[in-house]
Design a protein around this motif. Structure first.
Motif, PDB file in Angstrom:
ATOM      1  N   ARG A   1      63.950  54.725  53.747  1.00  0.00           N
ATOM      2  CA  ARG A   1      64.971  54.241  52.818  1.00  0.00           C
ATOM      3  C   ARG A   1      64.796  52.735  52.645  1.00  0.00           C
ATOM      4  NH1 ARG A   1      67.891  57.783  56.529  1.00  0.00           N
ATOM      5  NH2 ARG A   1      68.300  59.701  55.411  1.00  0.00           N
ATOM      6  N   SER A   2      64.618  52.316  51.413  1.00  0.00           N
ATOM      7  CA  SER A   2      64.405  50.892  51.171  1.00  0.00           C
ATOM      8  C   SER A   2      65.723  50.130  51.267  1.00  0.00           C
ATOM      9  CB  SER A   2      63.773  50.677  49.798  1.00  0.00           C
ATOM     10  OG  SER A   2      64.676  51.036  48.794  1.00  0.00           O
ATOM     11  N   VAL A   3      65.589  48.848  51.529  1.00  0.00           N
ATOM     12  CA  VAL A   3      66.757  47.987  51.680  1.00  0.00           C
ATOM     13  C   VAL A   3      67.518  47.879  50.365  1.00  0.00           C
ATOM     14  CG1 VAL A   3      67.507  45.638  52.205  1.00  0.00           C
ATOM     15  CG2 VAL A   3      65.704  46.695  53.554  1.00  0.00           C
ATOM     16  N   TRP A   4      66.802  47.735  49.244  1.00  0.00           N
ATOM     17  CA  TRP A   4      67.481  47.560  47.967  1.00  0.00           C
ATOM     18  C   TRP A   4      68.272  48.801  47.580  1.00  0.00           C
ATOM     19  CZ3 TRP A   4      66.966  50.497  43.643  1.00  0.00           C
ATOM     20  CH2 TRP A   4      65.843  51.316  43.558  1.00  0.00           C
ATOM     21  N   TYR A   5      67.751  50.003  47.876  1.00  0.00           N
ATOM     22  CA  TYR A   5      68.493  51.220  47.529  1.00  0.00           C
ATOM     23  C   TYR A   5      69.704  51.400  48.436  1.00  0.00           C
ATOM     24  CZ  TYR A   5      69.456  55.793  45.683  1.00  0.00           C
ATOM     25  OH  TYR A   5      70.078  56.853  45.072  1.00  0.00           O
ATOM     26  N   THR A   6      69.559  51.018  49.702  1.00  0.00           N
ATOM     27  CA  THR A   6      70.693  51.069  50.622  1.00  0.00           C
ATOM     28  C   THR A   6      71.796  50.138  50.143  1.00  0.00           C
ATOM     29  OG1 THR A   6      69.231  51.582  52.470  1.00  0.00           O
ATOM     30  CG2 THR A   6      71.401  50.735  53.018  1.00  0.00           C
ATOM     31  N   LEU A   7      71.429  48.912  49.751  1.00  0.00           N
ATOM     32  CA  LEU A   7      72.418  47.955  49.261  1.00  0.00           C
ATOM     33  C   LEU A   7      73.055  48.427  47.952  1.00  0.00           C
ATOM     34  CD1 LEU A   7      70.619  44.588  50.048  1.00  0.00           C
ATOM     35  CD2 LEU A   7      72.534  45.632  51.271  1.00  0.00           C
ATOM     36  N   ALA A   8      72.271  48.998  47.056  1.00  0.00           N
ATOM     37  CA  ALA A   8      72.821  49.490  45.789  1.00  0.00           C
ATOM     38  C   ALA A   8      73.802  50.638  46.024  1.00  0.00           C
ATOM     39  CB  ALA A   8      71.685  49.950  44.868  1.00  0.00           C
ATOM     40  N   THR A   9      73.482  51.514  46.968  1.00  0.00           N
ATOM     41  CA  THR A   9      74.375  52.628  47.286  1.00  0.00           C
ATOM     42  C   THR A   9      75.669  52.117  47.905  1.00  0.00           C
ATOM     43  OG1 THR A   9      72.470  54.085  47.618  1.00  0.00           O
ATOM     44  CG2 THR A   9      74.564  54.813  48.528  1.00  0.00           C
TER      45      THR A   9
ATOM     46  N   TYR B   1      69.708  59.550  48.717  1.00  0.00           N
ATOM     47  CA  TYR B   1      69.577  58.782  49.959  1.00  0.00           C
ATOM     48  C   TYR B   1      69.347  59.697  51.169  1.00  0.00           C
ATOM     49  CZ  TYR B   1      70.497  54.961  53.198  1.00  0.00           C
ATOM     50  OH  TYR B   1      70.379  54.012  54.166  1.00  0.00           O
TER      51      TYR B   1
END
Length: 88
Positions: free
Chosen positions: A11-19, A52
Motif C-alpha cells: 500500500r503506497s503512502v499517497w493512497y493511504t493518505l488519500a483514503t 485498499y
C-alpha cells in the motif's frame, strides 16, 4: 506445484493518505448540520477502502495467477503465458 500462494499488494503512502483524508472529510460532513450530505461520499469510501484491503495476487496450481483489486476487478492469467513473476 500443488500449493496455492497468496500475496498481498503493498500500500503506497499517497493512497493511504488519500483514503484517510476522504474518511476524515466524511466524518466532518456527518458532524455538520445537514449530516446526510456526508452520505454522498459513502460510495467513494466503500470503493477506496475495498481497493485498499482487497488487492492481492493468488497463484493456483491449476488456474494460474488470479489478480483481485477491490470489488469489481478479478482476472485470472494462465501461468504458461507469463514470462516471469517476481516479488517487488
Amino acid at each position: 506445484m500443488n500449493a496455492t500462494f497468496f500475496f498481498r499488494s503493498k500500500r503506497s503512502v499517497w493512497y493511504t493518505l488519500a483514503t484517510l483524508f476522504t474518511i476524515g472529510i466524511f466524518i466532518l460532513l456527518l458532524l455538520q448540520d445537514p449530516w446526510f450530505i456526508g452520505l454522498l461520499l459513502l460510495p467513494l469510501i466503500v470503493f477506496m477502502v475495498s481497493i485498499y484491503f482487497r488487492t492481492h495476487y493468488r497463484i493456483h496450481p491449476v488456474n494460474g495467477l488470479t489478480v483481485t483489486c477491490g470489488l469489481f476487478y478479478k482476472k485470472t492469467f494462465d501461468l504458461m503465458s507469463l514470462q516471469s513473476i517476481r516479488p517487488t
